[in-house]
Design a protein around this motif. Structure first.
Motif, PDB file in Angstrom:
ATOM      1  N   ARG A 179       0.870  -1.181   0.022  1.00  0.00           N
ATOM      2  CA  ARG A 179       0.016  -0.053  -0.008  1.00  0.00           C
ATOM      3  C   ARG A 179       0.818   1.283  -0.014  1.00  0.00           C
ATOM      4  N   LYS A 180       2.089   1.125  -0.167  1.00  0.00           N
ATOM      5  CA  LYS A 180       3.074   2.421  -0.233  1.00  0.00           C
ATOM      6  C   LYS A 180       2.827   3.208  -1.438  1.00  0.00           C
ATOM      7  N   SER A 181       2.834   4.435  -1.350  1.00  0.00           N
ATOM      8  CA  SER A 181       2.679   5.163  -2.368  1.00  0.00           C
ATOM      9  C   SER A 181       4.040   5.264  -3.332  1.00  0.00           C
ATOM     10  N   ILE A 182       4.190   4.475  -4.065  1.00  0.00           N
ATOM     11  CA  ILE A 182       5.574   4.099  -4.756  1.00  0.00           C
ATOM     12  C   ILE A 182       5.115   4.100  -6.380  1.00  0.00           C
ATOM     13  N   ASP A 183       5.874   4.801  -7.292  1.00  0.00           N
ATOM     14  CA  ASP A 183       5.650   4.731  -8.692  1.00  0.00           C
ATOM     15  C   ASP A 183       7.060   3.977  -9.117  1.00  0.00           C
ATOM     16  N   ILE A 184       6.912   2.887  -9.831  1.00  0.00           N
ATOM     17  CA  ILE A 184       8.027   2.276 -10.433  1.00  0.00           C
ATOM     18  C   ILE A 184       7.959   2.136 -11.935  1.00  0.00           C
ATOM     19  N   ASP A 185       8.837   2.676 -12.845  1.00  0.00           N
ATOM     20  CA  ASP A 185       8.712   2.485 -14.208  1.00  0.00           C
ATOM     21  C   ASP A 185      10.098   2.873 -14.832  1.00  0.00           C
ATOM     22  N   SER A 186      10.214   2.457 -16.013  1.00  0.00           N
ATOM     23  CA  SER A 186      11.277   2.484 -16.740  1.00  0.00           C
ATOM     24  C   SER A 186      11.664   3.760 -17.388  1.00  0.00           C
ATOM     25  N   VAL A 187      12.665   4.165 -17.438  1.00  0.00           N
ATOM     26  CA  VAL A 187      13.139   5.396 -18.114  1.00  0.00           C
ATOM     27  C   VAL A 187      14.130   5.215 -19.303  1.00  0.00           C
ATOM     28  N   ASP A 188      13.691   3.957 -19.907  1.00  0.00           N
ATOM     29  CA  ASP A 188      14.973   3.622 -20.914  1.00  0.00           C
ATOM     30  C   ASP A 188      14.544   4.432 -22.028  1.00  0.00           C
ATOM     31  N   ASP A 189      13.515   5.378 -22.106  1.00  0.00           N
ATOM     32  CA  ASP A 189      13.352   6.274 -23.232  1.00  0.00           C
ATOM     33  C   ASP A 189      13.900   7.580 -23.020  1.00  0.00           C
ATOM     34  N   GLU A 190      14.371   7.837 -21.679  1.00  0.00           N
ATOM     35  CA  GLU A 190      14.836   9.168 -21.181  1.00  0.00           C
ATOM     36  C   GLU A 190      16.310   9.323 -21.209  1.00  0.00           C
ATOM     37  N   TYR A 191      16.893   8.035 -20.435  1.00  0.00           N
ATOM     38  CA  TYR A 191      18.319   8.056 -20.115  1.00  0.00           C
ATOM     39  C   TYR A 191      19.011   6.577 -20.640  1.00  0.00           C
ATOM     40  N   SER A 192      20.287   6.927 -20.770  1.00  0.00           N
ATOM     41  CA  SER A 192      21.035   5.729 -21.365  1.00  0.00           C
ATOM     42  C   SER A 192      22.350   5.362 -20.428  1.00  0.00           C
ATOM     43  N   THR A 193      22.818   4.428 -19.877  1.00  0.00           N
ATOM     44  CA  THR A 193      23.954   4.309 -19.168  1.00  0.00           C
ATOM     45  C   THR A 193      25.285   4.009 -19.967  1.00  0.00           C
ATOM     46  N   TRP A 194      26.268   4.842 -19.614  1.00  0.00           N
ATOM     47  CA  TRP A 194      27.532   4.602 -20.344  1.00  0.00           C
ATOM     48  C   TRP A 194      28.570   4.295 -19.243  1.00  0.00           C
ATOM     49  N   VAL A 195      29.713   3.949 -19.475  1.00  0.00           N
ATOM     50  CA  VAL A 195      31.004   3.752 -18.728  1.00  0.00           C
ATOM     51  C   VAL A 195      32.104   4.414 -19.169  1.00  0.00           C
ATOM     52  N   MET A 196      32.869   5.069 -18.694  1.00  0.00           N
ATOM     53  CA  MET A 196      34.227   5.419 -18.961  1.00  0.00           C
ATOM     54  C   MET A 196      35.190   5.041 -18.336  1.00  0.00           C
ATOM     55  N   PHE A 197      36.548   4.547 -18.628  1.00  0.00           N
ATOM     56  CA  PHE A 197      37.469   3.993 -17.826  1.00  0.00           C
ATOM     57  C   PHE A 197      38.735   4.344 -18.551  1.00  0.00           C
ATOM     58  N   SER A 198      39.818   4.136 -17.640  1.00  0.00           N
ATOM     59  CA  SER A 198      41.171   4.444 -18.344  1.00  0.00           C
ATOM     60  C   SER A 198      41.693   2.918 -18.557  1.00  0.00           C
ATOM     61  N   PRO A 199      42.377   2.591 -19.645  1.00  0.00           N
ATOM     62  CA  PRO A 199      43.173   1.267 -19.663  1.00  0.00           C
ATOM     63  C   PRO A 199      44.263   1.210 -18.751  1.00  0.00           C
ATOM     64  N   LYS A 200      44.817   2.431 -18.384  1.00  0.00           N
ATOM     65  CA  LYS A 200      45.949   2.617 -17.337  1.00  0.00           C
ATOM     66  C   LYS A 200      45.578   2.827 -16.072  1.00  0.00           C
ATOM     67  N   SER A 201      44.174   2.751 -15.869  1.00  0.00           N
ATOM     68  CA  SER A 201      43.738   2.810 -14.538  1.00  0.00           C
ATOM     69  C   SER A 201      44.072   4.244 -13.909  1.00  0.00           C
ATOM     70  N   GLU A 202      43.968   5.365 -14.772  1.00  0.00           N
ATOM     71  CA  GLU A 202      43.853   6.672 -14.319  1.00  0.00           C
ATOM     72  C   GLU A 202      42.494   7.303 -13.894  1.00  0.00           C
ATOM     73  N   PRO A 203      42.633   8.127 -12.892  1.00  0.00           N
ATOM     74  CA  PRO A 203      41.254   8.630 -12.546  1.00  0.00           C
ATOM     75  C   PRO A 203      40.387   9.198 -13.591  1.00  0.00           C
ATOM     76  N   VAL A 204      39.354   9.046 -13.597  1.00  0.00           N
ATOM     77  CA  VAL A 204      38.324   9.698 -14.877  1.00  0.00           C
ATOM     78  C   VAL A 204      38.033  11.244 -14.376  1.00  0.00           C
ATOM     79  N   PRO A 205      37.996  11.969 -15.126  1.00  0.00           N
ATOM     80  CA  PRO A 205      37.709  13.488 -14.970  1.00  0.00           C
ATOM     81  C   PRO A 205      36.225  13.612 -14.722  1.00  0.00           C
ATOM     82  N   THR A 206      35.492  14.426 -13.612  1.00  0.00           N
ATOM     83  CA  THR A 206      34.278  14.720 -13.935  1.00  0.00           C
ATOM     84  C   THR A 206      33.962  15.861 -14.911  1.00  0.00           C
TER      85      THR A 206
END
Length: 350
Positions: free
Chosen positions: A131-158
């Motif tokens: 009975r909780k007031s919770i909405d659950i839905d996909s946002v696949d049409d709004e946002y995509s997930t990406w990953v950025m990484f360094s092959p040399k393990s360097e920190p990724v800038p913001t």
């Protein structure tokens, strides 16, 4: 003869002058040398991941009762921007692996999950909504997930781009940074929008360098294929080492057995990285040379993979491992704690 000689001398002089001009032009371009020393990162879309929006005034207590981690930490201004958490069944086995992101709205969280298990995951959440007031839905049409990484393990800038949500991987820094971007933003637009001053460079993923191989090198399983629902316990999936379990929070589904295993200190199997010497066929059992079963390969690509293996027999006994009749090698992840209390010390000693 003199005319011909003069023409040759004139042509040589012109060629020499042109070479000097090209050399001086290259020396005047500041980026000609700086590009070589620029840090390079891999930017890759995670097509196998999907974002679920969980919204409501009771969203914190709702998620607290389901996930292994302490979601209330996301409410704090000093808290993390994202966290790793597992959803378990009543028997304490892993159903879904997720990364939970906080948003500007304190009543809204974005939950990243495996795309193939997205429908089942949403049904799981709605089952416990009651009975909780919770909405659950996909946002696949709004946002995509990406990953950025360094092959040399360097920190990724913001990134200063307000349209992007950028958060270091909540499990390991070596796994790079997660980026949530609008779905209409392609690779080139994301690269241009991420860095305004072009201090860095980015390359697309390749067969030899990609996020999947990066995870396999670290021994991190992800998704319903590598973490089959109902097949392993969260501590076997290294959730305690990947900052995915809170042992101080209140009850949640599957909490009792998770706490019992943790306090007993007896964890016989864990996910580990493996190195393969040949492609894997349909039989993914990991055995000793004598044929004793020591575990199972959960995912592989090229000469890398991740497997759920018996710790003491594989690491302490230094067993020669076989998969489909071919030799393979297990590695102890560098990010595992060096010193373990009680019974676990024996299992993790090299």
């Amino acid at each position: 003869m003199n005319l011909v000689t003069n023409f040759k001398l004139l042509r040589m002089a012109r060629l020499h002058i042109r070479n000097l001009r090209e050399l001086s032009t290259l020396m005047r371009i500041p980026s000609a040398r700086s590009v070589i020393g620029r840090q390079n990162f891999i930017l890759e879309p995670l097509a196998g991941r999907e974002l679920i929006r969980v919204h409501g005034s009771e969203v914190i207590p709702f998620l607290q009762g389901l996930v292994t981690n302490d979601v209330s930490r996301l409410e704090s201004s000093n808290g993390p921007s994202s966290m790793y958490g597992l959803f378990l069944n009543k028997s304490g086995r892993v159903l879904y692996d997720t990364i939970i992101y906080r948003t500007n709205n304190r009543d809204t969280f974005l939950v990243e999950c495996d795309r193939e298990a997205s429908a089942e995951f949403r049904r799981h959440l709605r089952t416990y909504r009651v009975r909780k007031s919770i909405d659950i839905d996909s946002v696949d049409d709004e946002y995509s997930t990406w990953v950025m990484f360094s092959p040399k393990s360097e920190p990724v800038p913001t990134s200063p781009n307000p349209d992007l949500f950028v958060s270091p991987d909540a499990r390991l820094s070596s796994l790079g940074t997660r980026i949530l971007a609008p779905t209409d933003m392609n690779w080139s637009q994301l690269v241009k929008g991420y860095w305004r001053n072009n201090e860095f460079s980015a390359s697309p993923a390749s067969e030899e360098c990609n996020y999947q191989l990066l995870r396999y090198e670290q021994g991190v399983g992800e998704g319903s294929l590598e973490l089959p629902p109902g097949k392993c316990f969260p501590l076997e999936a290294n959730a305690d080492y990947l900052h995915g379990v809170s042992f101080q929070k209140g009850c949640y589904v599957g909490q009792e057995l998770t706490a019992r295993i943790h306090h007993s200190g007896v964890i016989r199997k864990r996910y580990m990285p493996i190195r393969l010497t040949a492609p894997i066929g349909s039989n993914k059992d990991v055995t000793s040379v004598a044929g004793a079963k020591l575990g199972r390969v959960c995912g592989s690509a090229h000469n890398r993979g991740v497997a759920l293996l018996r710790i003491e027999q594989v690491l302490n006994g230094r067993q020669e491992l076989m998969v489909d009749g071919e030799r393979c090698y297990a590695d102890r992840p560098q990010w595992w704690p060096e010193d373990m209390p009680g019974k676990r010390r024996m299992a993790f000693a090299e």
